[in-house]
Design a protein around this motif. Structure first.
Motif, PDB file in Angstrom:
ATOM      1  N   UNK A   1       0.760  -1.393   0.088  1.00 29.17           N
ATOM      2  CA  UNK A   1      -0.041  -0.118   0.099  1.00 29.17           C
ATOM      3  C   UNK A   1       0.725   1.126   0.122  1.00 29.17           C
ATOM      4  N   UNK A   2       2.223   1.332   0.164  1.00 25.68           N
ATOM      5  CA  UNK A   2       2.907   2.493   0.321  1.00 25.68           C
ATOM      6  C   UNK A   2       3.197   3.320  -0.873  1.00 25.68           C
ATOM      7  N   UNK A   3       2.886   2.756  -1.957  1.00 28.04           N
ATOM      8  CA  UNK A   3       2.767   3.409  -3.396  1.00 28.04           C
ATOM      9  C   UNK A   3       2.061   3.599  -4.251  1.00 28.04           C
ATOM     10  N   UNK A   4       0.719   3.407  -3.508  1.00 27.35           N
ATOM     11  CA  UNK A   4      -0.533   3.428  -4.371  1.00 27.35           C
ATOM     12  C   UNK A   4      -1.414   4.518  -4.479  1.00 27.35           C
ATOM     13  N   UNK A   5      -0.730   5.533  -4.431  1.00 30.70           N
ATOM     14  CA  UNK A   5      -1.328   7.042  -4.602  1.00 30.70           C
ATOM     15  C   UNK A   5      -0.596   7.789  -5.589  1.00 30.70           C
ATOM     16  N   UNK A   6      -1.243   8.400  -6.367  1.00 28.40           N
ATOM     17  CA  UNK A   6      -0.698   9.372  -7.282  1.00 28.40           C
ATOM     18  C   UNK A   6       0.205   8.963  -8.157  1.00 28.40           C
ATOM     19  N   UNK A   7       1.165   9.569  -8.540  1.00 25.30           N
ATOM     20  CA  UNK A   7       2.321   9.177  -9.576  1.00 25.30           C
ATOM     21  C   UNK A   7       2.736   8.051  -9.168  1.00 25.30           C
ATOM     22  N   UNK A   8       3.054   7.865  -7.900  1.00 25.42           N
ATOM     23  CA  UNK A   8       3.724   6.465  -7.438  1.00 25.42           C
ATOM     24  C   UNK A   8       3.007   5.240  -7.974  1.00 25.42           C
ATOM     25  N   UNK A   9       1.823   5.299  -7.814  1.00 25.11           N
ATOM     26  CA  UNK A   9       0.867   4.372  -8.390  1.00 25.11           C
ATOM     27  C   UNK A   9       1.024   3.981  -9.814  1.00 25.11           C
ATOM     28  N   UNK A  10       1.328   5.234 -10.536  1.00 26.66           N
ATOM     29  CA  UNK A  10       1.548   5.062 -11.949  1.00 26.66           C
ATOM     30  C   UNK A  10       2.825   4.332 -12.231  1.00 26.66           C
ATOM     31  N   UNK A  11       3.872   4.765 -11.612  1.00 24.74           N
ATOM     32  CA  UNK A  11       4.981   4.209 -11.929  1.00 24.74           C
ATOM     33  C   UNK A  11       5.076   2.522 -11.438  1.00 24.74           C
ATOM     34  N   UNK A  12       4.443   2.296 -10.234  1.00 26.85           N
ATOM     35  CA  UNK A  12       4.221   0.897  -9.870  1.00 26.85           C
ATOM     36  C   UNK A  12       3.525   0.049 -10.771  1.00 26.85           C
ATOM     37  N   UNK A  13       2.341   0.727 -11.485  1.00 24.26           N
ATOM     38  CA  UNK A  13       1.560   0.151 -12.383  1.00 24.26           C
ATOM     39  C   UNK A  13       2.358  -0.191 -13.654  1.00 24.26           C
ATOM     40  N   UNK A  14       2.941   0.523 -14.176  1.00 20.73           N
ATOM     41  CA  UNK A  14       3.892   0.710 -15.455  1.00 20.73           C
ATOM     42  C   UNK A  14       5.129  -0.776 -15.097  1.00 20.73           C
ATOM     43  N   UNK A  15       5.570  -0.821 -13.906  1.00 17.83           N
ATOM     44  CA  UNK A  15       6.398  -2.022 -13.288  1.00 17.83           C
ATOM     45  C   UNK A  15       5.592  -2.893 -13.394  1.00 17.83           C
ATOM     46  N   UNK A  16       4.775  -3.151 -12.656  1.00 14.17           N
ATOM     47  CA  UNK A  16       3.882  -4.346 -12.483  1.00 14.17           C
ATOM     48  C   UNK A  16       3.522  -4.954 -13.939  1.00 14.17           C
ATOM     49  N   UNK A  17       2.892  -4.171 -14.658  1.00 13.64           N
ATOM     50  CA  UNK A  17       2.195  -4.881 -16.102  1.00 13.64           C
ATOM     51  C   UNK A  17       3.482  -5.196 -16.852  1.00 13.64           C
ATOM     52  N   UNK A  18       4.246  -4.658 -16.802  1.00 11.76           N
ATOM     53  CA  UNK A  18       5.490  -5.111 -17.878  1.00 11.76           C
ATOM     54  C   UNK A  18       6.191  -6.332 -17.077  1.00 11.76           C
ATOM     55  N   UNK A  19       6.502  -6.247 -16.046  1.00 11.21           N
ATOM     56  CA  UNK A  19       7.217  -7.352 -15.328  1.00 11.21           C
ATOM     57  C   UNK A  19       6.293  -8.533 -15.242  1.00 11.21           C
ATOM     58  N   UNK A  20       4.937  -8.421 -14.988  1.00  8.04           N
ATOM     59  CA  UNK A  20       4.089  -9.438 -15.306  1.00  8.04           C
ATOM     60  C   UNK A  20       4.191 -10.213 -16.380  1.00  8.04           C
ATOM     61  N   UNK A  21       4.342  -9.503 -17.559  1.00 16.56           N
ATOM     62  CA  UNK A  21       4.309 -10.253 -19.187  1.00 16.56           C
ATOM     63  C   UNK A  21       5.689 -10.509 -19.256  1.00 16.56           C
ATOM     64  N   UNK A  22       6.690  -9.509 -18.872  1.00 17.44           N
ATOM     65  CA  UNK A  22       8.100 -10.097 -19.373  1.00 17.44           C
ATOM     66  C   UNK A  22       8.959 -11.047 -18.388  1.00 17.44           C
ATOM     67  N   UNK A  23       8.648 -10.673 -17.071  1.00 16.34           N
ATOM     68  CA  UNK A  23       9.406 -11.915 -16.133  1.00 16.34           C
ATOM     69  C   UNK A  23       8.400 -13.017 -15.646  1.00 16.34           C
TER      70      UNK A  23
END
Length: 602
Positions: free
Chosen positions: A323-345
């Motif tokens: 829950x620590x990075x789930x607000x504002x732009x932090x959530x956006x960065x985590x979303x990009x990381x999660x989405x692409x890591x899910x596909x790639x890793x």
């Protein structure tokens, strides 16, 4: 400076990426079609078309040869029947003429003898007098049990069986959602709305179909390459239950409107996704202990990919739900990381590990280069971790972070080229398998899409192509090009490779062929329509046209999307039948003294 200054020489891509303008309004789209990213995408799609033509020509050539053989057989059979109705003098006259014709060129002793033909070794297993046989030659059965323990067979079959169910269910939902683009008035129920069904579709095929297939196929790879038994069969069943429970609860929650908010591909609420994370930890420990207890010295390259995928995805699930990075732009960065890591890793890394085992085993030859496999592995680990932000170019995120994502996206050329080269060189010299069965065509399409889809993703990360395609239907086409064209086709290839060896039953080749062509043609129609429509939509937005106009212009492309999706869904039903055929009433299979896959591993 504008996009025209960008050079198309791959080695100089990094410099233009850093020099692109920081204000999207200064980008000139008059000559958008001459952009390197656009041109590169056209070239990549042409490669896919060429591969399709090659496979089709190989199959047609095989059919023509088979047809010629049947015609000759038909003539011989007609002649034999004609002889039966003749009297003795007519037969003697015909035989005398034939004898003279033969002696005109040959003595009659070089190609045969007068001895009676007896099949003492039982080489002939089927004789037919029916010239109108099916167009496909019957594929030779290769019943190899490879001394596989019955508990391991059961695990593989049950994981794959559950995966097939979620594939049919998930794509049925996807089919329904795709039809809503054409007939939006189909229903008025809240639980059937696009916003609820879309994540049901994506999560079902991600965590249900692909994940269960990968783990089930991975259990066989881990055991075989370690030359030992699975550490704990009971743990494998615990994971199977947890993953299916995750999908059941997650699907019901999403359709009831209970979700995780704005996180794409992490719509399951954390108590539900926690079950999946526990299953991953159990699976990793089971795989790790099996490899640790191996009876051979070396660790095969497939195990590196599989274990790394499990480690990365466990970490990813934790980061994505903290829950620590789930607000504002932090959530956006985590979303990009999660989405692409899910596909790639997770999906890509695990599937690559499967290719390194099932591709050489299906061809009865070793992988072309272990070194290329190691290079692709470590560069995948290096570059893929930093590319998520390329989905948020021109967003309020720091400009240096966007540039870093673009540069690392370009760096993905290295593992992609290394892996593609390794797989194609492994196939070298075995292209005749294309006409014999559909296992190699499934592998070939998956490998080609691995190169095309991954390279196109790198090109799409450039700022100009992002400017044209972002938020359009083009991204839906790209995601299906990768998750379907790469992951799904390779999983099908692996299943068709190993399952007949475990059950002793080959699926009818005509149904495997129907599965292949409907899936491939459907995917091609799906992605080409959305790529074309998405490009026009992006240009319409750039020109400042009303949003409603872009919706209207997409209607014919959404029709083709529905047609392509329908072909894909029907192919899944055929695949489900093929799976049922292979696992229903399994045959006893004999263990060979020198197992084929054992030789490949060594």
């Amino acid at each position: 400076m504008n996009s025209k200054t960008t050079t198309i020489i791959p080695l100089l891509l990094f410099l233009p990426l850093l020099l692109f303008p920081q204000n999207s309004s200064t980008i000139n789209t008059d000559n958008w079609i001459s952009s390197p990213g656009i041109i590169g995408t056209f070239v990549l799609l042409f490669i896919v078309l060429i591969v399709a033509v090659i496979i089709l020509m190989a199959k047609l050539n095989s059919y023509i040869d088979s047809f010629k053989r049947k015609q000759l057989h038909k003539k011989d059979l007609a002649f034999s029947e004609e002889l039966i109705g003749m009297d003795e003098n007519e037969i003697d006259l015909i035989l005398e003429r034939r004898k003279k014709a033969l002696t005109y060129k040959l003595s009659g002793k070089e190609l045969g003898s007068d001895q009676q033909v007896i099949d003492r070794k039982g080489l002939v297993n089927k004789v037919t007098h029916e010239p109108e046989n099916p167009m496909f030659d019957e594929k030779k059965n290769t019943p190899l049990s490879i001394d596989t323990p019955e508990p391991l067979k059961k695990i593989v079959i049950y994981y794959l069986g559950a995966a097939v169910f979620w594939l049919v269910f998930g794509t049925l939902v996807g089919q329904y959602v795709g039809m809503k683009f054409i007939w939006p008035e189909m229903d008025s129920q809240s639980w059937l709305s696009f916003g609820r069904l879309r994540p049901v579709h994506t999560n079902a095929v991600f965590w249900g179909w692909a994940s269960l297939s990968m783990i089930g196929l991975g259990y066989f790879v881990i055991a075989r390459t370690s030359n030992t038994a699975i550490h704990s069969y009971k743990s494998a069943w615990y994971s199977w239950i947890l993953i299916n429970l995750t999908l059941l609860l997650g699907t019901l929650s999403l359709m009831a409107g209970i979700n995780n908010g704005g996180g794409e591909y992490r719509e399951y609420i954390w108590p539900v996704m926690l079950l999946f994370a526990i299953a991953l930890v159990i699976t990793f420990w089971n795989f790790y202990k099996t490899v640790a207890n191996r009876k051979i010295k070396d660790i095969y390259v497939s195990n590196w990919y599989i274990l790394a995928a499990l480690i990365w995805t466990t970490v990813l699930a934790i980061i994505g739900y903290l829950p620590y990075f789930q607000d504002g732009l932090g959530e956006t960065i985590i979303q990009g990381y999660y989405m692409h890591q899910g596909v790639g890793m997770w999906f890509m890394t695990f599937t690559l590990g499967l290719i390194y085992y099932y591709l050489p085993s299906s061809l009865n030859k070793p992988i072309y280069s272990y070194s290329l496999g190691v290079l692709a592995f470590w560069t995948q680990m290096l570059f893929y971790t930093m590319i998520g932000t390329h989905h948020f170019v021109f967003s309020p995120l720091p400009w240096w972070l966007q540039t870093t994502a673009i540069v690392f996206s370009a760096g993905m050329f290295i593992p992609v080229v290394a892996g593609t080269t390794n797989f194609l060189m492994t196939m070298k010299g075995s292209w005749n398998h294309i006409s014999k069965s559909y296992v190699l065509p499934f592998f070939l399409v998956g490998v080609i899409f691995y190169f095309v889809g991954s390279t196109q993703g790198s090109l799409q990360a450039f700022r100009f192509t992002n400017y044209v395609w972002h938020f359009t239907d083009f991204n839906v086409a790209h995601s299906h090009m990768t998750m379907y064209g790469i992951i799904t086709f390779i999983l099908w290839a692996c299943i068709y490779t190993i399952l007949p060896k475990l059950t002793g039953k080959e699926p009818p080749q005509i149904f495997v062929g129907a599965h292949f062509w409907m899936a491939f043609i459907g995917l091609f129609a799906y992605m080409m329509s959305l790529m074309a429509g998405g490009t026009l939509k992006g240009l319409s937005w750039i020109d400042g046209n009303p949003f409603l106009e872009s919706v209207i212009l997409m209607k014919p492309y959404w029709v083709w999307r529905a047609i392509g999706g329908s072909l894909m869904f029907v192919s899944h039903l055929v695949f489900a039948y093929n799976f049922y055929y292979m696992v229903n009433n399994k045959k006893l299979v004999k263990t060979l003294d020198a197992p084929l896959l054992e030789r490949v591993n060594n």
